[in-house]
Design a protein around this motif. Structure first.
Motif, short mmCIF file in Angstrom:
data_model
loop_
_atom_site.label_atom_id
_atom_site.label_comp_id
_atom_site.label_asym_id
_atom_site.label_seq_id
_atom_site.Cartn_x
_atom_site.Cartn_y
_atom_site.Cartn_z
N VAL A 211 0.87 -1.18 0.00
CA VAL A 211 0.00 0.00 0.00
C VAL A 211 0.90 1.23 0.00
O VAL A 211 1.92 1.26 0.69
CB VAL A 211 -0.95 0.04 1.22
N SER A 212 0.54 2.21 -0.78
CA SER A 212 1.34 3.44 -0.81
C SER A 212 0.47 4.62 -1.22
O SER A 212 -0.58 4.44 -1.86
CB SER A 212 2.52 3.31 -1.78
N LEU A 213 0.91 5.81 -0.87
CA LEU A 213 0.16 7.02 -1.21
C LEU A 213 0.18 7.27 -2.71
O LEU A 213 -0.74 7.87 -3.26
CB LEU A 213 0.74 8.22 -0.45
N THR A 214 1.22 6.83 -3.38
CA THR A 214 1.32 7.05 -4.82
C THR A 214 0.72 5.92 -5.64
O THR A 214 0.07 6.15 -6.65
CB THR A 214 2.80 7.24 -5.23
N GLY A 215 0.93 4.69 -5.20
CA GLY A 215 0.47 3.53 -5.98
C GLY A 215 -0.86 2.97 -5.57
O GLY A 215 -1.45 2.17 -6.30
N GLY A 216 -1.36 3.35 -4.39
CA GLY A 216 -2.64 2.83 -3.93
C GLY A 216 -2.52 1.41 -3.39
O GLY A 216 -1.56 1.07 -2.70
N LEU A 217 -3.48 0.58 -3.75
CA LEU A 217 -3.54 -0.81 -3.28
C LEU A 217 -2.99 -1.72 -4.36
O LEU A 217 -3.50 -1.75 -5.48
CB LEU A 217 -4.99 -1.20 -2.97
N THR A 218 -1.95 -2.48 -4.05
CA THR A 218 -1.30 -3.32 -5.06
C THR A 218 -1.06 -4.72 -4.51
O THR A 218 -0.92 -4.93 -3.32
CB THR A 218 0.04 -2.72 -5.52
N ASP A 219 -0.98 -5.68 -5.44
CA ASP A 219 -0.80 -7.08 -5.03
C ASP A 219 -0.05 -7.86 -6.09
O ASP A 219 0.15 -7.39 -7.22
CB ASP A 219 -2.16 -7.71 -4.75
N LEU A 220 0.35 -9.10 -5.74
CA LEU A 220 1.12 -9.95 -6.64
C LEU A 220 0.30 -11.09 -7.24
O LEU A 220 0.57 -11.53 -8.33
CB LEU A 220 2.32 -10.56 -5.90
N SER A 244 2.85 -3.83 9.05
CA SER A 244 3.54 -2.55 8.84
C SER A 244 4.63 -2.61 7.78
O SER A 244 5.03 -1.57 7.24
CB SER A 244 4.13 -2.06 10.17
N SER A 245 5.13 -3.79 7.45
CA SER A 245 6.19 -3.91 6.43
C SER A 245 5.68 -3.63 5.02
O SER A 245 6.47 -3.40 4.10
CB SER A 245 6.82 -5.31 6.47
N LYS A 246 4.35 -3.64 4.83
CA LYS A 246 3.77 -3.48 3.49
C LYS A 246 3.56 -2.01 3.10
O LYS A 246 3.22 -1.73 1.95
CB LYS A 246 2.43 -4.20 3.42
N SER A 257 -7.63 2.32 -5.45
CA SER A 257 -7.08 3.46 -4.72
C SER A 257 -7.41 3.35 -3.24
O SER A 257 -8.33 2.63 -2.84
CB SER A 257 -7.64 4.77 -5.28
N LEU A 258 -6.67 4.08 -2.43
CA LEU A 258 -6.89 4.07 -0.98
C LEU A 258 -8.25 4.63 -0.62
O LEU A 258 -8.82 4.30 0.43
CB LEU A 258 -5.78 4.85 -0.29
N SER A 259 -8.79 5.48 -1.47
CA SER A 259 -10.10 6.09 -1.20
C SER A 259 -11.25 5.09 -1.31
O SER A 259 -12.36 5.37 -0.89
CB SER A 259 -10.35 7.25 -2.16
N LYS A 277 1.53 10.83 7.65
CA LYS A 277 1.41 11.12 6.23
C LYS A 277 0.07 10.62 5.69
O LYS A 277 -0.61 11.31 4.91
CB LYS A 277 2.56 10.47 5.45
N TYR A 278 -0.31 9.44 6.10
CA TYR A 278 -1.58 8.87 5.64
C TYR A 278 -2.77 9.61 6.24
O TYR A 278 -3.76 9.87 5.55
CB TYR A 278 -1.64 7.37 5.99
#
Length: 288
Positions: A211-220, A244-246, A257-259, A277-278
């Motif tokens: 999870v990131s502010l720029t990339g949103g929600l991502t997975d493999l 927390s490592s993610k 997106s996080l929204s 930041k979040y």
């Protein structure tokens, strides 16, 4: 002479009309390209995960865009090392066996996952319906739900969760049909997707590789991302469960997106700096 000129006039109008129509669709595609790009990337990766290959002409017809647009997509994705282009299409470069094994993920950050699982219980009320995707993090959450609640309905495509909760009195389990991925112990495929799409829940718990502010929600997990999207679509509220490592990591496939989620449930080791930041972006963080 007057009759001849009148006869040729419709041809000139016809050419102008064709030009206008072509130009209109070119402008329409250009305006909508930015909105559809991420969706195309995700769909291409999904197909690569299921079939191992994609064809340019088929993708152009599926997305309703030009062949050149698809070629640009594949060129960009190759530069990101997400696929390898071949004549007329592309093939997968990241194989399922290259992903971390389930057993390894079960051990890694297990204490943190158990902790955030306890926090996730705060998002649920007695008697509700909870959807949970296939992940070791959700397995930890299932352990916490088992201890905390007397009556719940749990919908999941993850066999370790089924095994964990199957003997719990007062719990109802709904399991989709489909194909069992033996290494991952998850149920996937068109039947599973159709089953999950017909169900609705009060709360959705979904896990992510990043999870990131720029990339949103991502997975493999290519074969699981459709299930994750079904859960997000069919749950009244959704929470992302990640240790927390993610945080501030971007995985291969963007889910959303996080929204699109109510908040993120994590462990108490998350740094205060990242949490602030979040929160400044209006994203709720829950932990012990």
């Amino acid at each position: 002479m007057r009759n001849d000129s009148m006869k040729t006039q419709p041809k000139r109008d016809s050419k102008i009309g064709v030009w206008i129509i072509v130009e209109y669709f070119a402008i329409y595609e250009e305006k909508n390209m930015a909105y559809l790009t991420e969706e195309r990337y995700s769909a291409i990766l999904e197909q690569l995960g299921q079939q191992g290959t994609v064809r340019v002409h088929e993708l152009a017809a599926r997305f309703g865009v030009s062949i050149e647009t698809v070629r640009r997509d594949l060129k960009y994705m190759e530069a990101q090392k997400l696929l390898r282009r071949i004549h007329g299409g592309a093939v997968r470069t990241i194989l399922p066996e290259e992903l971390p094994r389930r057993e390894e993920r079960e051990v890694k950050y297990w204490e943190e996952k158990l902790e955030l699982g306890e926090t996730a219980c705060r998002m649920v009320r007695e008697g509700q319906i909870v959807m949970m995707d296939a992940s070791t993090t959700n397995h930890a959450a299932a352990i916490a739900l088992k201890k905390r609640f007397h009556t719940l309905t749990v919908i999941t495509n993850y066999l370790p969760i089924v095994n964990e909760l199957s003997a719990k009195q007062g719990f109802t389990l709904l399991i989709p049909g489909g194909i069992v991925r033996q290494g991952e112990q998850s149920i996937v495929g068109p039947m599973a997707e159709e089953n999950m799409d017909s169900l609705h829940a009060d709360v959705g718990f979904i896990s992510m590789s990043g999870v990131s502010l720029t990339g949103g929600l991502t997975d493999l997990g290519m074969e699981e991302i459709i299930i994750k999207k079904k859960i997000m679509k069919n749950s009244a509220v959704n929470y992302v469960l990640v240790d927390s490592s993610k945080f501030e990591r971007n995985a291969m496939i963007r889910i959303g997106s996080l929204s699109e989620v109510e908040g993120i449930v994590t462990d108490s080791k998350l740094s205060k700096e990242i949490e602030k930041k979040y929160q400044k972006q209006g994203i709720a963080i829950y932990h012990k």
